[in-house]
Design a protein around this motif. Structure first.
Motif, PDB file in Angstrom:
ATOM      1  N   LYS A  55      14.636  12.524 -22.452  1.00  0.00           N
ATOM      2  CA  LYS A  55      13.728  13.605 -21.554  1.00  0.00           C
ATOM      3  C   LYS A  55      14.727  14.835 -22.707  1.00  0.00           C
ATOM      4  O   LYS A  55      14.590  15.122 -23.616  1.00  0.00           O
ATOM      5  N   ALA A  79      12.759  14.472 -12.504  1.00  0.00           N
ATOM      6  CA  ALA A  79      13.329  14.269 -14.037  1.00  0.00           C
ATOM      7  C   ALA A  79      13.254  14.319 -15.137  1.00  0.00           C
ATOM      8  O   ALA A  79      13.590  14.924 -15.776  1.00  0.00           O
ATOM      9  N   GLN A  80      11.652  14.791 -14.470  1.00  0.00           N
ATOM     10  CA  GLN A  80      10.673  15.630 -16.462  1.00  0.00           C
ATOM     11  C   GLN A  80      10.578  16.933 -16.297  1.00  0.00           C
ATOM     12  O   GLN A  80       9.761  17.232 -17.250  1.00  0.00           O
ATOM     13  N   CYS A 109      20.072  10.272 -13.202  1.00  0.00           N
ATOM     14  CA  CYS A 109      18.697  11.222 -12.307  1.00  0.00           C
ATOM     15  C   CYS A 109      18.352   9.684 -10.924  1.00  0.00           C
ATOM     16  O   CYS A 109      18.161  10.289  -9.760  1.00  0.00           O
ATOM     17  N   THR A 110      18.917   8.487 -11.604  1.00  0.00           N
ATOM     18  CA  THR A 110      18.851   7.177 -10.835  1.00  0.00           C
ATOM     19  C   THR A 110      20.166   7.538  -9.653  1.00  0.00           C
ATOM     20  O   THR A 110      19.581   7.887  -8.172  1.00  0.00           O
ATOM     21  N   TYR A 155       3.942   3.744 -16.663  1.00  0.00           N
ATOM     22  CA  TYR A 155       4.378   3.476 -15.887  1.00  0.00           C
ATOM     23  C   TYR A 155       3.975   2.066 -15.275  1.00  0.00           C
ATOM     24  O   TYR A 155       2.558   1.989 -15.395  1.00  0.00           O
ATOM     25  N   ASP A 187      11.317  14.260  -6.905  1.00  0.00           N
ATOM     26  CA  ASP A 187      12.035  13.839  -8.207  1.00  0.00           C
ATOM     27  C   ASP A 187      11.728  14.694  -9.616  1.00  0.00           C
ATOM     28  O   ASP A 187      10.084  14.724  -9.833  1.00  0.00           O
ATOM     29  N   SER A 205      16.687  14.217 -14.045  1.00  0.00           N
ATOM     30  CA  SER A 205      17.499  13.729 -15.495  1.00  0.00           C
ATOM     31  C   SER A 205      17.660  14.200 -16.957  1.00  0.00           C
ATOM     32  O   SER A 205      17.245  15.031 -17.335  1.00  0.00           O
TER      33      SER A 205
HETATM   34  C1  LIG Z   1      13.844   8.783 -16.021  1.00  0.00           C
HETATM   35  C2  LIG Z   1      12.971   8.938 -14.862  1.00  0.00           C
HETATM   36  C3  LIG Z   1      14.372   9.051 -13.767  1.00  0.00           C
HETATM   37  C4  LIG Z   1      15.276   8.213 -13.822  1.00  0.00           C
HETATM   38  O1  LIG Z   1      16.384   8.939 -14.846  1.00  0.00           O
HETATM   39  P1  LIG Z   1      17.372   8.347 -14.590  1.00  0.00           P
HETATM   40  O2  LIG Z   1      18.754   9.447 -15.112  1.00  0.00           O
HETATM   41  O3  LIG Z   1      17.931   7.638 -16.413  1.00  0.00           O
HETATM   42  O4  LIG Z   1      18.510   7.822 -13.925  1.00  0.00           O
HETATM   43  C5  LIG Z   1      13.474   8.303 -12.609  1.00  0.00           C
HETATM   44  N1  LIG Z   1      12.348   9.376 -12.542  1.00  0.00           N
HETATM   45  C6  LIG Z   1      11.172   9.181 -13.158  1.00  0.00           C
HETATM   46  C7  LIG Z   1      10.076  10.015 -12.981  1.00  0.00           C
HETATM   47  C8  LIG Z   1      11.787   9.630 -14.518  1.00  0.00           C
HETATM   48  O5  LIG Z   1      11.049   9.704 -15.782  1.00  0.00           O
END
Ligand SMILES: *Cc1c(COP(=O)(O)O)cnc(C)c1O
Length: 382
Positions: free
Chosen positions: A183, A156-157, A57-58, A322, A154, A178
């Motif tokens: 996840k 990711a989750q 995700c990065t 965080y 974002d 991500s």
């Molecule tokens: C896990 C996460 C990321 C990073 O994901 P990666 O796949 O490890 O790079 C970025 N933003 C949020 C909110 C996340 O929870």
């Protein structure tokens, strides 16, 4: 000794079979057959979105910053209550994150604080769907269109989660998912970029492939691929994609299981909330959650410290996140100070996460709930 870890990513379907097949094929690079199958799955899950599988995700967030052509002097509004990658992607282009406070109920970007934070240098808004519960995308979308700002989610989750009937990841010009091992589904390290603006699709493919037109070469449209644009190596190995495919094929089942575990925690730990000892997560009615994570908001950082120690003695690993980005060394260097984002600072100091993953059994969840209630002197659940 920890008997119930905070997280585990275990196979849920045909992962081993797919990995074995890709190894035997001898084709394990990026952009392979399994990556394409994962992209097709994601495209369906996201109602027709253009999806590019990435190494994380990065990486997808870094691609988003490149696609938006962020530059030094630009600002991007985002929460401070997020993972470092959201802000790093922006800083890597020389632009600056503009950290905005969150809503106390969802822990997501607060639209009113957002409106106040937007200035002449703001180029984009990067909301984060915390815990797989959507941000108020109507309010954020209104602010963005009134000011001509790009939105990058974002997400990711947030795979499989929705807002007012639409999947998250479909609201921004771009969105990032991500597949990290923490996840809902994943392959250890992996991600995806969703490109909702068709005019960015071709460039996104070039960026992912080291700034070359290799995709056109593979389609037989050019006889040699060359350097045509900025880029990096953002692709996912097909070994990882094969594992991910096994997970995506069981996506519905994994989602149902996580939601069931989330509901079980809510039921068993309800007495804590009734007694005013902790706050549990509750998604607003117009959000479709995906059961990504379960947290408690305790009374103070001091109670949290003792709570985590107590759980550890009971064999349960609990963690928090965080550390607000605006108070990190990088955030301080950008000029932020304690007191700038009071809701973020208060909640981040008191939040604790409980184990939640596909392989967590009912008996284990019961043990966790018993340990949690025991800390507060409440009886074990029936
Ligand atoms: C896990 C996460 C990321 C990073 O994901 P990666 O796949 O490890 O790079 C970025 N933003 C949020 C909110 C996340 O929870």
């Amino acid at each position: 000794m920890i008997q119930i870890p905070f997280n585990l990513m275990t196979p849920v379907g045909r992962e081993a079979e797919h990995v074995q097949a890709v190894l035997q094929s001898g084709r394990i690079g990026g952009g392979g057959a399994y990556a394409k199958r994962c992209e097709a799955h994601l495209q369906e899950l996201l109602q027709g979105a253009r999806v590019l599988l990435t190494s994380s995700c990065t990486a997808a967030l870094e691609m988003a910053a490149l696609l938006l052509e962020l530059e030094p002097g630009d600002e991007v509004a985002m929460p401070s209550f997020t993972f470092v990658s959201t802000a790093n992607a922006v800083r890597l282009r020389g632009a600056a994150p503009r950290f905005v406070d969150i809503e106390p109920d969802t822990l997501n970007l607060d639209p009113r604080a957002l409106e106040a934070a937007i200035g002449s240098r703001t180029r984009a808004i990067w909301p984060v769907h915390y815990a797989g519960v959507g941000c108020d995308m109507d309010a954020i979308g209104r602010i963005a269109s009134a000011r001509g700002l790009d939105v990058v989610e974002d997400a990711a989750q947030a795979l499989g989660a929705g807002y007012r009937g639409r999947p998250l990841g479909r609201f921004g010009r771009l969105a990032a998912f991500s597949f990290h091992e923490t996840k809902n589904v994943g392959c250890g390290e992996g991600g995806a970029l969703v490109v909702n603006d068709p005019s960015l699709v071709a460039r996104a493919a070039v960026l992912r492939d080291k700034g070359t037109n290799r995709a056109e070469f593979l389609q037989g449209r050019v006889d040699k691929y060359v350097w045509v644009d900025l880029g990096s190596s953002f692709t996912l190995s097909d070994v990882s994609a094969a594992y991910l495919l096994g997970q995506l094929e069981r996506f519905e089942e994994v989602a149902a299981r996580r939601l069931a575990l989330h509901r079980a925690y809510t039921g068993l730990l309800g007495p804590l909330e009734a007694a005013g000892l902790a706050r549990l997560p509750h998604a607003p009615d117009d959000r479709t959650p995906n059961g990504h994570l379960f947290y408690l908001l305790l009374e103070s950082a001091e109670v949290r410290r003792r709570f985590i120690d107590h759980l550890e003695r009971e064999g349960v690993q609990a963690v928090f996140h965080y550390a607000p980005l605006h108070l990190s060394p990088m955030g301080r260097a950008l000029g932020y100070a304690p007191g700038d984002l009071p809701v973020t600072e208060d909640l981040a100091a008191r939040l604790v996460r409980l184990p939640l993953y596909h392989a967590l059994s009912e008996a284990q969840l019961h043990h966790v709930a018993e340990a949690v209630l025991g800390f507060f002197g409440l009886p074990a659940p029936a």
